[in-house]
Design a protein around this motif. Sequence first.
Motif, PDB file in Angstrom:
ATOM      1  N   ASP A 147       0.893  -1.125  -0.228  1.00  0.00           N
ATOM      2  CA  ASP A 147      -0.024   0.330  -0.137  1.00  0.00           C
ATOM      3  C   ASP A 147       1.109   1.325  -0.395  1.00  0.00           C
ATOM      4  O   ASP A 147       1.766   1.185   0.781  1.00  0.00           O
ATOM      5  CB  ASP A 147      -0.923   0.107   1.228  1.00  0.00           C
TER       6      ASP A 147
ATOM      7  N   ASP B 293      -3.381   3.779  -6.064  1.00  0.00           N
ATOM      8  CA  ASP B 293      -4.547   4.432  -5.864  1.00  0.00           C
ATOM      9  C   ASP B 293      -4.512   5.697  -5.091  1.00  0.00           C
ATOM     10  O   ASP B 293      -4.239   5.570  -3.905  1.00  0.00           O
ATOM     11  CB  ASP B 293      -5.436   3.660  -5.689  1.00  0.00           C
TER      12      ASP B 293
ATOM     13  N   GLU C 175      -6.233   7.950  -5.249  1.00  0.00           N
ATOM     14  CA  GLU C 175      -7.911   8.789  -3.942  1.00  0.00           C
ATOM     15  C   GLU C 175      -7.733   7.860  -2.494  1.00  0.00           C
ATOM     16  O   GLU C 175      -7.819   8.786  -1.420  1.00  0.00           O
ATOM     17  CB  GLU C 175      -9.168   8.646  -5.267  1.00  0.00           C
ATOM     18  N   ASP C 176      -7.313   6.906  -2.609  1.00  0.00           N
ATOM     19  CA  ASP C 176      -7.604   6.466  -1.910  1.00  0.00           C
ATOM     20  C   ASP C 176      -6.035   6.274  -0.670  1.00  0.00           C
ATOM     21  O   ASP C 176      -5.960   6.302   0.636  1.00  0.00           O
ATOM     22  CB  ASP C 176      -7.190   4.713  -1.628  1.00  0.00           C
TER      23      ASP C 176
ATOM     24  N   ASN D  58      -4.744   9.528  -0.959  1.00  0.00           N
ATOM     25  CA  ASN D  58      -5.193  10.503  -0.368  1.00  0.00           C
ATOM     26  C   ASN D  58      -6.201  10.564   1.042  1.00  0.00           C
ATOM     27  O   ASN D  58      -6.288  11.430   2.187  1.00  0.00           O
ATOM     28  CB  ASN D  58      -5.496  12.018  -1.254  1.00  0.00           C
ATOM     29  N   LYS D  59      -7.581   9.746   1.454  1.00  0.00           N
ATOM     30  CA  LYS D  59      -8.144   9.471   2.005  1.00  0.00           C
ATOM     31  C   LYS D  59      -7.558   9.049   3.607  1.00  0.00           C
ATOM     32  O   LYS D  59      -8.338   9.284   4.235  1.00  0.00           O
ATOM     33  CB  LYS D  59      -9.087   8.280   1.156  1.00  0.00           C
ATOM     34  N   LYS D  60      -6.781   8.182   2.916  1.00  0.00           N
ATOM     35  CA  LYS D  60      -6.212   7.508   4.451  1.00  0.00           C
ATOM     36  C   LYS D  60      -4.955   9.014   4.755  1.00  0.00           C
ATOM     37  O   LYS D  60      -4.859   8.530   5.848  1.00  0.00           O
ATOM     38  CB  LYS D  60      -4.757   6.698   3.870  1.00  0.00           C
TER      39      LYS D  60
ATOM     40  N   ALA E 197      -5.737  12.277   4.943  1.00  0.00           N
ATOM     41  CA  ALA E 197      -6.307  12.840   5.512  1.00  0.00           C
ATOM     42  C   ALA E 197      -7.194  12.454   6.698  1.00  0.00           C
ATOM     43  O   ALA E 197      -6.720  12.950   7.396  1.00  0.00           O
ATOM     44  CB  ALA E 197      -8.333  13.250   4.708  1.00  0.00           C
ATOM     45  N   GLU E 198      -7.242  10.648   6.668  1.00  0.00           N
ATOM     46  CA  GLU E 198      -7.659  10.201   8.412  1.00  0.00           C
ATOM     47  C   GLU E 198      -6.354  10.087   9.556  1.00  0.00           C
ATOM     48  O   GLU E 198      -7.363  10.783  10.265  1.00  0.00           O
ATOM     49  CB  GLU E 198      -7.907   8.843   7.892  1.00  0.00           C
ATOM     50  N   HIS E 199      -5.449  10.200   8.294  1.00  0.00           N
ATOM     51  CA  HIS E 199      -4.350  10.100   8.977  1.00  0.00           C
ATOM     52  C   HIS E 199      -3.955  11.689  10.031  1.00  0.00           C
ATOM     53  O   HIS E 199      -3.448  11.709  10.987  1.00  0.00           O
ATOM     54  CB  HIS E 199      -2.566   9.576   8.718  1.00  0.00           C
TER      55      HIS E 199
ATOM     56  N   LYS F 285      -5.785  14.077  10.128  1.00  0.00           N
ATOM     57  CA  LYS F 285      -6.971  14.836  11.112  1.00  0.00           C
ATOM     58  C   LYS F 285      -6.792  14.022  12.576  1.00  0.00           C
ATOM     59  O   LYS F 285      -6.985  14.605  13.655  1.00  0.00           O
ATOM     60  CB  LYS F 285      -8.222  14.043  11.185  1.00  0.00           C
TER      61      LYS F 285
END
Length: 554
Positions: A341, A368, A370-371, A373-375, A377-379, A381
């Motif tokens: 990943d 991926d 998008e995936d 960036n999503k992770k 962003a969560e990190h 936060k």
Amino acid sequence: MDSHTVRQKFLKFFKDKGHKIVPSSSLVPEGDISVLFTTAGMQQFKGYYTAPENALRDFGTKNVVSVEKCVRTGDIDEVGDDTHHTFLEMLGNFSFGGYGRREAIEYAHEFMTKELGLEISYVTYYKGEGVVLKDEESKKIWEELGIKDIREDGADVFWGPTGDEGPCGPTTEIYCKNANGDDVEIWNIVFNEYFCDGSREKLDQGVATLKKLDTLGIDTGMGFERLLATVQNKKNNYETDVFNSEKTREERIVADHVKASLFLISDGVMPSNTGRGYVLRRLIRRAVRFSKTPLAKKVEKIKKIYEGVYALDDRGEIQKEENKFRETLEKGMKEFKKGTDPFVLFTTYGFPLELTLELAKERGTSVDVEDFNKKLAEHQKLSQTASAGMFKGGLANHEPQTIKLHTAHHLLLAGLQAVVDKNIKQRGSNITEERLRIDFLCDHKLEDVEKKKVEDWVNDKISRGLDVVRREMPLAEAEKLGAEMEFGAKYPETVSVYFIEDPAKDGASKNGNIISKEFCGGPHVKNTSELGVFKIQKEEAVASGIRRIKAVLT
Ligand code: SER
């Protein structure tokens, strides 16, 4: 003509024509925080186009000349070819109401043909669009100078603005033949006639508007490396004396990136995972990946080139970052090949996303994004909550600079209460190595004088060298003291409170001599004298009745 001679010739030519020589500014722009790096010679002069009267006050003349250090990362994928770089120097002359099109074009013509002995192959001028008219005047001046090939052009010859808004206008460009017989753009002369109230992107989308400036401004830029190749009749920029004849794409990437890194570090940027620091980290790590040998030799060679021209003391940061990355590079490469990943490659092996993307491209696989960036962003936060400066473990990042900014954050809240409104309450915060951010309840946009007063207040507390003291106490006692708490947070029975006390009488402060008291998990510096100079970078609205300030320590 070696590089030094060309720089000096340029500065002297314009000095003799009544320009003041102004040194290059820092790669970290001072006035305009909407840009990450200085990308053009005009950046440090941006404000003079809208307030030309200040030029006389600051320079004693309306005309200035400089050789500006620039970093541009937009073309990073192109680096390795003959002409693209992430670090470059820009020769430029600028005028804020001192002269107009005629002088700007005649000076450029004289310098190119007489001083450098170059032949102009063709020039361009703007064809006009919307409120901006066709630039007949420039065309006529070039004709009078005997230029035969004069070409009309569109959007490419309208320049700017840089960042979120600013001066911009039509340009005329000068092209010359290089040693390969190709025409290359050497000089860009911008006529800053407009102020755009949005970014270039918005202007192109038609959602920003142009307003005519009262005074025509001149902004010229000549890419130094490209000019040098033409003057020295070299087939590529790496054969000039600001490089070491790097031949392969890999060698060139290493040279370019090490050079840019050295200059960034000299201007105070440190490798990190955000903003400018991230760009620097990416450059160093990319250089490591393309270099078969340690970077140290390259560092020495580049420093030698600029000896006596720029001070390039790298403080060993490249070495440190290289060591960090080399430790995991091999393991990371193995993981990459296994298809690990990209987010794990980033957090565990220090592979910036761009690196993974490049590797994937070389191997014809996909990522991926998008995936990722999503992770990410969560990190982020998660670590934001953790670095909110409150109990949940206190600051997430314990780098010295983050700790300093944390203390500055307390001082800023106190300063806002002392100077602006004693009822100001914090509603959010976030601290990184680069800057602090505070969201607070306030019913109005801060005036410039208010911001200045807050800055002065904080800097005064810093210069007074006040102790920062932590005390543990029962929750009830801390509440009674009126210590600042996080809105909606749940606190344990025993809490820690940070106090900053100013022995001098401070009538303005809400808490008398105790200028700051906050529920906080720390850590903080021991004494405010450790902080440096406090500066507010931006003040804006985030929601109705909530303002946001970003501030730095320099
Ligand atoms: N600002 C223009 C440029 O960077 C001219 O200096 O090309």
